[in-house]
Design an enzyme around this catalytic site. Structure first.
Site, PDB file in Angstrom:
ATOM      1  N   LYS A  82       0.813  -1.243  -0.157  1.00  0.00           N
ATOM      2  CA  LYS A  82       0.094  -0.007  -0.110  1.00  0.00           C
ATOM      3  C   LYS A  82       0.981   1.199  -0.065  1.00  0.00           C
ATOM      4  O   LYS A  82       2.096   1.416   0.495  1.00  0.00           O
ATOM      5  CB  LYS A  82      -0.729   0.024   1.215  1.00  0.00           C
ATOM      6  CG  LYS A  82      -2.184   1.101   1.184  1.00  0.00           C
ATOM      7  CD  LYS A  82      -3.439   0.138   0.815  1.00  0.00           C
ATOM      8  CE  LYS A  82      -4.504   0.694   0.589  1.00  0.00           C
ATOM      9  NZ  LYS A  82      -5.820   0.082   0.183  1.00  0.00           N
ATOM     10  N   GLY A 178     -24.472   2.698   3.793  1.00  0.00           N
ATOM     11  CA  GLY A 178     -23.698   3.352   2.745  1.00  0.00           C
ATOM     12  C   GLY A 178     -24.049   2.976   1.433  1.00  0.00           C
ATOM     13  O   GLY A 178     -24.152   1.750   1.072  1.00  0.00           O
ATOM     14  N   GLY A 180     -22.855   3.973  -1.655  1.00  0.00           N
ATOM     15  CA  GLY A 180     -21.942   4.777  -2.475  1.00  0.00           C
ATOM     16  C   GLY A 180     -21.613   3.864  -3.758  1.00  0.00           C
ATOM     17  O   GLY A 180     -22.565   3.084  -4.211  1.00  0.00           O
ATOM     18  N   VAL A 182     -20.097   0.947  -4.091  1.00  0.00           N
ATOM     19  CA  VAL A 182     -20.269  -0.513  -3.892  1.00  0.00           C
ATOM     20  C   VAL A 182     -21.569  -0.617  -3.343  1.00  0.00           C
ATOM     21  O   VAL A 182     -22.386  -1.595  -3.934  1.00  0.00           O
ATOM     22  CB  VAL A 182     -19.199  -1.169  -2.984  1.00  0.00           C
ATOM     23  CG1 VAL A 182     -19.637  -2.762  -2.619  1.00  0.00           C
ATOM     24  CG2 VAL A 182     -17.659  -0.903  -3.274  1.00  0.00           C
ATOM     25  N   TYR A 184     -24.349   0.739  -3.526  1.00  0.00           N
ATOM     26  CA  TYR A 184     -25.697   1.053  -4.386  1.00  0.00           C
ATOM     27  C   TYR A 184     -25.750  -0.231  -5.019  1.00  0.00           C
ATOM     28  O   TYR A 184     -26.988  -0.792  -5.664  1.00  0.00           O
ATOM     29  CB  TYR A 184     -25.447   2.366  -5.160  1.00  0.00           C
ATOM     30  CG  TYR A 184     -26.877   2.734  -5.548  1.00  0.00           C
ATOM     31  CD1 TYR A 184     -27.957   3.429  -4.972  1.00  0.00           C
ATOM     32  CD2 TYR A 184     -27.458   2.540  -6.664  1.00  0.00           C
ATOM     33  CE1 TYR A 184     -29.022   3.907  -5.232  1.00  0.00           C
ATOM     34  CE2 TYR A 184     -28.794   2.532  -7.109  1.00  0.00           C
ATOM     35  CZ  TYR A 184     -29.529   3.493  -6.449  1.00  0.00           C
ATOM     36  OH  TYR A 184     -30.746   3.687  -6.811  1.00  0.00           O
TER      37      TYR A 184
HETATM   38  P1  NAD Z   1     -17.968   5.411  -1.590  1.00  0.00           P
HETATM   39  O1  NAD Z   1     -17.274   6.559  -0.977  1.00  0.00           O
HETATM   40  O2  NAD Z   1     -18.426   5.406  -2.783  1.00  0.00           O
HETATM   41  O3  NAD Z   1     -19.360   5.154  -0.658  1.00  0.00           O
HETATM   42  C1  NAD Z   1     -19.242   5.318   0.767  1.00  0.00           C
HETATM   43  C2  NAD Z   1     -20.817   5.823   1.090  1.00  0.00           C
HETATM   44  O4  NAD Z   1     -20.897   5.836   2.474  1.00  0.00           O
HETATM   45  C3  NAD Z   1     -21.123   7.136   0.442  1.00  0.00           C
HETATM   46  O5  NAD Z   1     -22.458   7.108  -0.210  1.00  0.00           O
HETATM   47  C4  NAD Z   1     -21.280   8.018   1.692  1.00  0.00           C
HETATM   48  O6  NAD Z   1     -22.059   9.132   1.578  1.00  0.00           O
HETATM   49  C5  NAD Z   1     -21.687   6.869   2.755  1.00  0.00           C
HETATM   50  N1  NAD Z   1     -21.470   7.408   4.084  1.00  0.00           N
HETATM   51  C6  NAD Z   1     -20.345   8.153   4.653  1.00  0.00           C
HETATM   52  N2  NAD Z   1     -20.608   8.031   5.990  1.00  0.00           N
HETATM   53  C7  NAD Z   1     -21.695   7.448   6.207  1.00  0.00           C
HETATM   54  C8  NAD Z   1     -22.426   7.116   7.640  1.00  0.00           C
HETATM   55  N3  NAD Z   1     -22.016   7.732   8.563  1.00  0.00           N
HETATM   56  N4  NAD Z   1     -23.590   6.357   7.497  1.00  0.00           N
HETATM   57  C9  NAD Z   1     -23.887   5.821   6.177  1.00  0.00           C
HETATM   58  N5  NAD Z   1     -23.401   6.121   5.150  1.00  0.00           N
HETATM   59  C10 NAD Z   1     -22.231   6.882   5.044  1.00  0.00           C
HETATM   60  O7  NAD Z   1     -17.054   4.236  -1.072  1.00  0.00           O
HETATM   61  P2  NAD Z   1     -17.207   2.642  -1.715  1.00  0.00           P
HETATM   62  O8  NAD Z   1     -16.117   2.629  -2.838  1.00  0.00           O
HETATM   63  O9  NAD Z   1     -18.493   2.283  -2.195  1.00  0.00           O
HETATM   64  O10 NAD Z   1     -16.544   1.514  -0.569  1.00  0.00           O
HETATM   65  C11 NAD Z   1     -17.343   1.638   0.576  1.00  0.00           C
HETATM   66  C12 NAD Z   1     -16.697   0.887   1.575  1.00  0.00           C
HETATM   67  O11 NAD Z   1     -16.097  -0.381   0.870  1.00  0.00           O
HETATM   68  C13 NAD Z   1     -15.236   1.464   1.819  1.00  0.00           C
HETATM   69  O12 NAD Z   1     -15.073   1.103   3.149  1.00  0.00           O
HETATM   70  C14 NAD Z   1     -14.264   0.849   0.973  1.00  0.00           C
HETATM   71  O13 NAD Z   1     -12.773   1.177   1.519  1.00  0.00           O
HETATM   72  C15 NAD Z   1     -14.546  -0.688   1.054  1.00  0.00           C
HETATM   73  N6  NAD Z   1     -14.026  -1.311  -0.161  1.00  0.00           N
HETATM   74  C16 NAD Z   1     -14.545  -0.939  -1.388  1.00  0.00           C
HETATM   75  C17 NAD Z   1     -13.918  -1.351  -2.791  1.00  0.00           C
HETATM   76  C18 NAD Z   1     -14.313  -0.867  -3.820  1.00  0.00           C
HETATM   77  O14 NAD Z   1     -14.399  -1.626  -4.940  1.00  0.00           O
HETATM   78  N7  NAD Z   1     -14.573   0.438  -3.955  1.00  0.00           N
HETATM   79  C19 NAD Z   1     -13.461  -2.473  -2.406  1.00  0.00           C
HETATM   80  C20 NAD Z   1     -12.923  -2.887  -1.130  1.00  0.00           C
HETATM   81  C21 NAD Z   1     -13.527  -2.297  -0.141  1.00  0.00           C
END
Ligand code: NAD
Length: 343
Positions: A82, A178, A180, A182, A184
């Site tokens: 990382k 959440g 976001g 993932v 959604y």
């Molecule tokens: P993202 O930033 O697109 O989505 C996060 C969502 O959580 C947003 O809609 C945000 O508004 C919401 N949020 C923030 N604070 C909140 C709260 N207190 N209560 C409820 N919702 C809240 O991130 P993502 O890419 O969808 O990733 C989501 C999680 O999955 C993260 O922890 C990330 O590290 C993990 N992750 C993502 C991936 C990937 O492929 N994107 C892979 C592995 C792990």
């Protein structure tokens, strides 16, 4: 100077920790390579306004170790690494900064391959790619989130089969925290499979979309822990499984994408004691890194969907072993990882 790497609590015999700097662009980065026994280290580049260098080192050590475990259990030919850039992602980004990172990666000769992470974007990775080939997750097709969501969905199916002895999601209630990238897409799959959704987010537009598209019930960000649900799907923040929330959760399954869901290692045992089946985060959320790895090595993508779907089989094995060995699912997941990456 106090030695703060070897003594740092997250130091776990990391192979290499590099401090990379370049004065013209202002780059200050830490690249942590935890383990390369299975292949070159791969893991994203985080950009964050760390209050101290020690905090940045801690994050790099912790996150790179996590990538070794995730990549090993996902059956990928890569190790764990990382990088973190100490800067404000809102104000300090320049192409030159990311180009300087690319040059720093060249000096590592391919021992570490980067990708986007919190605070960095595909556009930033394109700047990195201007200087190095040791970068993945590029362009429009680079978004790993739909694959992370697919992994979560098959993981949830495996959990439902094990815990509820059901083959179908029809009528189950899922509390999605959440919506976001993932969350959604995961919600969309759950809805299509007949689950009823209760959702929370700080983003009003995402909530409205979920209401309209999935008929989801909206609750406040705090109330999501209390709702009567079969599955709790954390897809926002880390450390959401802690002594406070464990007292409140009604769900008997935790299956979500967020990284570092356990506030402490003991929370894995606490889930088991409470009869909650916890799908270990680094196993269920590995769909994204599988996608990125296929892209980086130009592996024919026809096998990628099946690879991501094997997350369900891996979790089924973890759940069964946790029962037969009477230990937490998180402990079994760690053991499986360690058996494959340790020499
Ligand atoms: P993202 O930033 O697109 O989505 C996060 C969502 O959580 C947003 O809609 C945000 O508004 C919401 N949020 C923030 N604070 C909140 C709260 N207190 N209560 C409820 N919702 C809240 O991130 P993502 O890419 O969808 O990733 C989501 C999680 O999955 C993260 O922890 C990330 O590290 C993990 N992750 C993502 C991936 C990937 O492929 N994107 C892979 C592995 C792990």
């Amino acid at each position: 100077m106090t030695a703060f790497v070897f003594n740092e609590i997250n130091f776990d015999n990391h192979e290499q920790v590099v401090f990379a700097s370049e004065p013209k662009s202002g780059l200050k980065a830490i690249i942590a390579i935890h383990n390369t026994h299975l292949g070159p280290a791969m893991g994203g580049c985080r950009m964050w306004n760390y209050a101290t260098e020690a905090e940045a080192v801690r994050d790099a050590l912790r996150l790179s170790r996590g990538m070794t475990y995730k990549n090993a259990v996902a059956g990928l030919p890569i190790g764990g690494g990382k990088s973190v850039i100490i800067a404000n992602p809102k104000t300090d980004k320049t192409p030159a900064l990311f180009e300087a990172l690319g040059e720093a990666l060249n000096r590592l000769g391919g021992r570490y391959i980067t990708a986007e992470d919190i605070g960095t974007s595909p556009a930033d990775m394109a700047s990195v790619a201007g200087k190095t080939r040791y970068v993945a997750g590029l362009g429009d097709r680079g978004d790993p989130s739909p694959f992370t969501a697919l992994g979560c969905f098959v993981g949830a199916q495996a959990a439902v089969k094990h815990q509820l002895k059901r083959d179908s999601m029809e009528g189950l209630v899922v509390a999605v925290q959440g919506l976001g990238h993932v969350g959604y897409d995961y919600a969309r799959r759950l809805h299509a499979a007949g689950a009823r959704l209760i959702v929370a987010d700080i983003d009003a537009a995402a909530l409205k979309r979920a209401q309209e598209e999935f008929g989801a019930e909206v609750v406040s960000v705090d109330a999501i822990y209390d709702v009567p649900a079969d599955i709790y799907a954390p897809c926002a923040l880390g450390a959401s499984l802690n002594p406070n929330t464990l007292l409140r959760l009604k769900a008997k399954i935790v299956a979500g994408a967020a990284n570092n869901q356990l506030a402490s290692a003991e929370m894995g045992d606490a889930c088991r004691q409470k009869g909650i089946l916890y799908a270990p985060d680094f196993v269920i959320n590995s769909g994204g890194i599988i996608k990125v790895c296929y892209e980086y090595f130009n592996t024919p993508e026809d096998g990628m969907d099946a690879h991501v779907r094997r997350i369900g089989d891996t979790l089924a094995e973890i759940f069964a072993r946790a029962d037969s060995e009477d230990v937490a699912t998180s402990v079994v997941a760690d053991r499986i990882a360690e058996a494959s990456f340790k020499r």
